[in-house]
Design a protein around this motif. Structure first.
Motif, PDB file in Angstrom:
ATOM      1  N   LEU A 185       0.831  -1.205   0.000  1.00 34.93           N
ATOM      2  CA  LEU A 185       0.000   0.000   0.000  1.00 34.93           C
ATOM      3  C   LEU A 185       0.868   1.258   0.000  1.00 34.93           C
ATOM      4  CD1 LEU A 185      -2.956   0.896  -0.002  1.00 34.93           C
ATOM      5  CD2 LEU A 185      -2.823   1.028   2.491  1.00 34.93           C
ATOM      6  N   LYS A 186       1.944   1.251   0.764  1.00 38.78           N
ATOM      7  CA  LYS A 186       2.851   2.409   0.786  1.00 38.78           C
ATOM      8  C   LYS A 186       3.505   2.612  -0.581  1.00 38.78           C
ATOM      9  CE  LYS A 186       4.186   4.256   4.447  1.00 38.78           C
ATOM     10  NZ  LYS A 186       3.818   5.547   5.002  1.00 38.78           N
ATOM     11  N   ALA A 187       3.933   1.530  -1.215  1.00 36.06           N
ATOM     12  CA  ALA A 187       4.624   1.626  -2.504  1.00 36.06           C
ATOM     13  C   ALA A 187       3.692   2.090  -3.623  1.00 36.06           C
ATOM     14  CB  ALA A 187       5.246   0.280  -2.873  1.00 36.06           C
ATOM     15  N   ARG A 188       2.451   1.616  -3.634  1.00 38.37           N
ATOM     16  CA  ARG A 188       1.515   1.958  -4.700  1.00 38.37           C
ATOM     17  C   ARG A 188       0.572   3.092  -4.305  1.00 38.37           C
ATOM     18  NH1 ARG A 188       0.130  -2.189  -8.364  1.00 38.37           N
ATOM     19  NH2 ARG A 188      -0.373  -0.397  -9.636  1.00 38.37           N
ATOM     20  N   GLY A 189       0.703   3.569  -3.064  1.00 38.87           N
ATOM     21  CA  GLY A 189      -0.231   4.546  -2.519  1.00 38.87           C
ATOM     22  C   GLY A 189      -0.402   5.803  -3.337  1.00 38.87           C
ATOM     23  N   GLU A 190       0.700   6.369  -3.831  1.00 39.01           N
ATOM     24  CA  GLU A 190       0.600   7.616  -4.599  1.00 39.01           C
ATOM     25  C   GLU A 190      -0.197   7.429  -5.881  1.00 39.01           C
ATOM     26  OE1 GLU A 190       4.188   9.796  -5.310  1.00 39.01           O
ATOM     27  OE2 GLU A 190       4.876   9.517  -3.261  1.00 39.01           O
ATOM     28  N   VAL A 191       0.041   6.339  -6.572  1.00 37.32           N
ATOM     29  CA  VAL A 191      -0.695   6.066  -7.807  1.00 37.32           C
ATOM     30  C   VAL A 191      -2.166   5.811  -7.494  1.00 37.32           C
ATOM     31  CG1 VAL A 191      -0.892   4.459  -9.752  1.00 37.32           C
ATOM     32  CG2 VAL A 191       1.357   5.146  -8.934  1.00 37.32           C
ATOM     33  N   PHE A 192      -2.429   5.007  -6.465  1.00 37.72           N
ATOM     34  CA  PHE A 192      -3.810   4.742  -6.071  1.00 37.72           C
ATOM     35  C   PHE A 192      -4.512   6.036  -5.677  1.00 37.72           C
ATOM     36  CE2 PHE A 192      -2.807   0.144  -4.527  1.00 37.72           C
ATOM     37  CZ  PHE A 192      -2.703  -0.272  -5.844  1.00 37.72           C
ATOM     38  N   GLU A 193      -3.827   6.863  -4.874  1.00 35.63           N
ATOM     39  CA  GLU A 193      -4.409   8.135  -4.438  1.00 35.63           C
ATOM     40  C   GLU A 193      -4.749   9.022  -5.624  1.00 35.63           C
ATOM     41  OE1 GLU A 193      -2.550  10.427  -1.289  1.00 35.63           O
ATOM     42  OE2 GLU A 193      -1.709   8.573  -0.454  1.00 35.63           O
ATOM     43  N   PHE A 194      -3.839   9.113  -6.576  1.00 32.70           N
ATOM     44  CA  PHE A 194      -4.063   9.951  -7.750  1.00 32.70           C
ATOM     45  C   PHE A 194      -5.352   9.554  -8.471  1.00 32.70           C
ATOM     46  CE2 PHE A 194      -3.663  10.531 -12.339  1.00 32.70           C
ATOM     47  CZ  PHE A 194      -3.530  11.910 -12.405  1.00 32.70           C
ATOM     48  N   HIS A 195      -5.508   8.276  -8.757  1.00 34.77           N
ATOM     49  CA  HIS A 195      -6.681   7.814  -9.493  1.00 34.77           C
ATOM     50  C   HIS A 195      -7.960   7.928  -8.673  1.00 34.77           C
ATOM     51  CE1 HIS A 195      -4.739   6.394 -13.150  1.00 34.77           C
ATOM     52  NE2 HIS A 195      -3.745   5.980 -12.385  1.00 34.77           N
ATOM     53  N   LEU A 196      -7.894   7.631  -7.391  1.00 31.43           N
ATOM     54  CA  LEU A 196      -9.096   7.724  -6.555  1.00 31.43           C
ATOM     55  C   LEU A 196      -9.509   9.175  -6.335  1.00 31.43           C
ATOM     56  CD1 LEU A 196      -8.418   4.894  -3.967  1.00 31.43           C
ATOM     57  CD2 LEU A 196     -10.159   4.916  -5.768  1.00 31.43           C
ATOM     58  N   ARG A 197      -8.547  10.057  -6.097  1.00 26.10           N
ATOM     59  CA  ARG A 197      -8.885  11.478  -5.919  1.00 26.10           C
ATOM     60  C   ARG A 197      -9.486  12.059  -7.194  1.00 26.10           C
ATOM     61  NH1 ARG A 197      -6.337  13.839  -1.217  1.00 26.10           N
ATOM     62  NH2 ARG A 197      -4.663  12.518  -0.443  1.00 26.10           N
ATOM     63  N   ALA A 198      -9.022  11.604  -8.352  1.00 24.49           N
ATOM     64  CA  ALA A 198      -9.553  12.094  -9.623  1.00 24.49           C
ATOM     65  C   ALA A 198     -11.012  11.689  -9.810  1.00 24.49           C
ATOM     66  CB  ALA A 198      -8.717  11.563 -10.781  1.00 24.49           C
ATOM     67  N   ARG A 199     -11.412  10.557  -9.267  1.00 25.65           N
ATOM     68  CA  ARG A 199     -12.783  10.070  -9.426  1.00 25.65           C
ATOM     69  C   ARG A 199     -13.724  10.500  -8.315  1.00 25.65           C
ATOM     70  NH1 ARG A 199     -13.740   4.410 -12.050  1.00 25.65           N
ATOM     71  NH2 ARG A 199     -12.647   4.790 -13.991  1.00 25.65           N
ATOM     72  N   PHE A 200     -13.200  10.656  -7.112  1.00 24.46           N
ATOM     73  CA  PHE A 200     -14.047  10.940  -5.956  1.00 24.46           C
ATOM     74  C   PHE A 200     -13.564  12.216  -5.274  1.00 24.46           C
ATOM     75  CE2 PHE A 200     -13.883   6.347  -6.598  1.00 24.46           C
ATOM     76  CZ  PHE A 200     -15.225   6.077  -6.797  1.00 24.46           C
ATOM     77  N   ALA A 201     -14.289  13.292  -5.491  1.00 22.94           N
ATOM     78  CA  ALA A 201     -13.884  14.606  -4.999  1.00 22.94           C
ATOM     79  C   ALA A 201     -13.743  14.647  -3.480  1.00 22.94           C
ATOM     80  CB  ALA A 201     -14.889  15.663  -5.445  1.00 22.94           C
ATOM     81  N   GLU A 202     -14.598  13.925  -2.747  1.00 24.17           N
ATOM     82  CA  GLU A 202     -14.531  13.966  -1.285  1.00 24.17           C
ATOM     83  C   GLU A 202     -13.224  13.413  -0.747  1.00 24.17           C
ATOM     84  OE1 GLU A 202     -16.484  10.050  -2.352  1.00 24.17           O
ATOM     85  OE2 GLU A 202     -16.659  12.110  -3.024  1.00 24.17           O
ATOM     86  N   LEU A 203     -12.540  12.581  -1.514  1.00 23.28           N
ATOM     87  CA  LEU A 203     -11.243  12.057  -1.071  1.00 23.28           C
ATOM     88  C   LEU A 203     -10.137  13.087  -1.217  1.00 23.28           C
ATOM     89  CD1 LEU A 203     -11.392   8.453  -2.570  1.00 23.28           C
ATOM     90  CD2 LEU A 203     -11.847   9.166  -0.224  1.00 23.28           C
ATOM     91  N   GLY A 204     -10.360  14.095  -2.034  1.00 21.64           N
ATOM     92  CA  GLY A 204      -9.355  15.136  -2.243  1.00 21.64           C
ATOM     93  C   GLY A 204      -9.136  16.004  -1.026  1.00 21.64           C
ATOM     94  N   ARG A 205     -10.065  15.959  -0.088  1.00 24.63           N
ATOM     95  CA  ARG A 205      -9.951  16.788   1.112  1.00 24.63           C
ATOM     96  C   ARG A 205      -9.069  16.160   2.185  1.00 24.63           C
ATOM     97  NH1 ARG A 205     -15.346  16.775  -0.320  1.00 24.63           N
ATOM     98  NH2 ARG A 205     -15.993  18.695  -1.304  1.00 24.63           N
TER      99      ARG A 205
END
Length: 177
Positions: free
Chosen positions: A126-146
């Motif tokens: 999760l730590k290694a792939r976290g940035e990529v996962f975060e990027f894609h999830l934040r792009a789809r779900f605005a509430e995660l961007g906060r």
């Protein structure tokens, strides 16, 4: 090809879907050659019910489909079963939640939970792939961007949609796990 079928959140739902609507698992096209003609080719069995409090439904059937072009087989998993993982997403989420809280010990292996080394592997993944996962999830779900920071982001993911749904959404663009 999406390897994860969104919306089937329990093994009971999966078993019922395989019996009544196996076409739900049919891929749109072959992941190997791209041909769109796939025939049902039986199933294989997988042990998937590894939760502590769950009655055993093992083994569960996983539908297979065969390509008419390249003759290779493929399959898709329900949202509740993690690809290439021994434990399902809910067990992984609980163990990772403990890590996010700062606890080094989650579920104990002697009580039927994952071994600490396994949880360490999940944490490192999760730590290694976290940035990529975060990027894609934040792009789809605005509430995660906060959510600011790794820990806050994953806490919010676990609370809002859960690890299983997050990985099913990511499966469209990335290979998970």
């Amino acid at each position: 090809m999406r390897r994860i079928v969104i919306g089937i959140t329990s093994l009971e739902q999966h078993i019922e879907a395989v019996k009544t609507h196996p076409e739900r698992y049919r891929p749109r096209c072959c992941p190997h050659c791209g041909i769109k003609v796939l025939w049902r080719h039986g199933h294989y069995e997988r042990k998937a019910g590894r939760q502590l409090e769950q009655r055993s439904l093992n083994p569960v059937p996983i539908c297979r489909y065969r390509c008419t072009g390249c003759q290779r087989t493929c399959s898709r998993l329900p949202e509740c079963i993690a690809p290439r993982r021994w434990y399902d997403w809910s067990v992984q989420q609980e163990a990772l939640k403990q890590r996010l809280k700062g606890c080094s010990e989650g579920l104990r292996a002697d009580c039927g939970g994952p071994d600490e080394r396994t949880v360490d592997r999940w944490w490192q993944w999760l730590k290694a792939r976290g940035e990529v996962f975060e990027f894609h999830l934040r792009a789809r779900f605005a509430e995660l961007g906060r959510a600011a920071g790794f820990d806050a982001f994953w806490r919010r993911v676990f609370e809002s949609m859960g690890l299983a749904r997050a990985m099913a959404v990511l499966d469209h663009e990335l290979s998970v796990p």
